[in-house]
Design an enzyme around this catalytic site. Sequence first.
Site, PDB file in Angstrom:
ATOM      1  N   ASN A 121      42.758  29.292  52.109  1.00 42.67           N
ATOM      2  CA  ASN A 121      43.355  27.980  52.305  1.00 42.67           C
ATOM      3  C   ASN A 121      44.862  28.071  52.539  1.00 42.67           C
ATOM      4  O   ASN A 121      45.453  27.175  53.123  1.00 42.67           O
ATOM      5  CB  ASN A 121      43.043  27.060  51.127  1.00 42.67           C
ATOM      6  CG  ASN A 121      43.619  27.556  49.828  1.00 42.67           C
ATOM      7  OD1 ASN A 121      43.442  28.715  49.451  1.00 42.67           O
ATOM      8  ND2 ASN A 121      44.314  26.693  49.108  1.00 42.67           N
ATOM      9  N   HIS A 122      45.507  29.146  52.119  1.00 44.75           N
ATOM     10  CA  HIS A 122      46.949  29.287  52.339  1.00 44.75           C
ATOM     11  C   HIS A 122      47.272  29.817  53.729  1.00 44.75           C
ATOM     12  O   HIS A 122      48.438  29.907  54.090  1.00 44.75           O
ATOM     13  CB  HIS A 122      47.571  30.170  51.265  1.00 44.75           C
ATOM     14  CG  HIS A 122      47.510  29.559  49.920  1.00 44.75           C
ATOM     15  ND1 HIS A 122      48.359  28.553  49.530  1.00 44.75           N
ATOM     16  CD2 HIS A 122      46.681  29.763  48.879  1.00 44.75           C
ATOM     17  CE1 HIS A 122      48.070  28.185  48.298  1.00 44.75           C
ATOM     18  NE2 HIS A 122      47.045  28.902  47.878  1.00 44.75           N
ATOM     19  N   HIS A 167      48.127  37.143  47.461  1.00 50.56           N
ATOM     20  CA  HIS A 167      49.266  36.243  47.192  1.00 50.56           C
ATOM     21  C   HIS A 167      50.628  36.895  47.423  1.00 50.56           C
ATOM     22  O   HIS A 167      51.561  36.675  46.656  1.00 50.56           O
ATOM     23  CB  HIS A 167      49.206  35.694  45.759  1.00 50.56           C
ATOM     24  CG  HIS A 167      48.096  34.726  45.527  1.00 50.56           C
ATOM     25  ND1 HIS A 167      47.985  33.534  46.203  1.00 50.56           N
ATOM     26  CD2 HIS A 167      47.035  34.772  44.681  1.00 50.56           C
ATOM     27  CE1 HIS A 167      46.916  32.887  45.797  1.00 50.56           C
ATOM     28  NE2 HIS A 167      46.314  33.614  44.878  1.00 50.56           N
ATOM     29  N   ASP A 193      44.212  34.108  51.319  1.00 48.36           N
ATOM     30  CA  ASP A 193      45.389  33.900  50.476  1.00 48.36           C
ATOM     31  C   ASP A 193      46.226  35.175  50.406  1.00 48.36           C
ATOM     32  O   ASP A 193      46.535  35.690  49.336  1.00 48.36           O
ATOM     33  CB  ASP A 193      45.001  33.398  49.082  1.00 48.36           C
ATOM     34  CG  ASP A 193      44.383  32.004  49.120  1.00 48.36           C
ATOM     35  OD1 ASP A 193      44.369  31.391  50.212  1.00 48.36           O
ATOM     36  OD2 ASP A 193      43.929  31.536  48.078  1.00 48.36           O
ATOM     37  N   ASP A 237      42.519  37.139  46.179  1.00 46.58           N
ATOM     38  CA  ASP A 237      43.834  36.684  46.622  1.00 46.58           C
ATOM     39  C   ASP A 237      44.918  37.723  46.328  1.00 46.58           C
ATOM     40  O   ASP A 237      45.134  38.087  45.181  1.00 46.58           O
ATOM     41  CB  ASP A 237      44.194  35.384  45.907  1.00 46.58           C
ATOM     42  CG  ASP A 237      43.139  34.301  46.096  1.00 46.58           C
ATOM     43  OD1 ASP A 237      42.184  34.531  46.859  1.00 46.58           O
ATOM     44  OD2 ASP A 237      43.275  33.240  45.489  1.00 46.58           O
TER      45      ASP A 237
END
Length: 155
Positions: A149-150, A89, A117, A87
Amino acid sequence: RFAKWEQEMLASEPDDAYCGPRLTFPLTPDQVDSLGLHFANDPAVPLHDIYQCRILVEARALMASLPRVQRIHSQSKQHRKLIVVGDVHGQFSDLITIFTENGFPNTTGAQYLFNGDFVDRGPMGVEVIILLLAYKLLYPDSVHLNRGNHEAVSV
């Protein structure tokens, strides 16, 4: 709903007052490298919406043409190694550190597999995904992007 907006964006150019990077398509290695430098050095000047739209539209077309499941060979005649990245982010500086330590995407160096992500939490999520998509467009066999999932519609 977006088709009209996309058509207008794709048919226009930034005005003379725009002071960010100017792109031509198809993208070149120098342009994508300069884009990354711009995001790192001048984050207050965003990439123009016209260019963001063009990258998104071209990336969508490329990804739609790919199979949902792809085999990636960790070592091939073309690539030395496979770097698996978790991730990001939205942490642009982390992305640049990963590239600096392992080599920026190209046709013969490391392959990258980003496991989703990309955009949440960090302050530069847009810059992260735009740079990743630009590299994907430039080096489709060297940069691989899995949805996290993001990146789901519901988020």
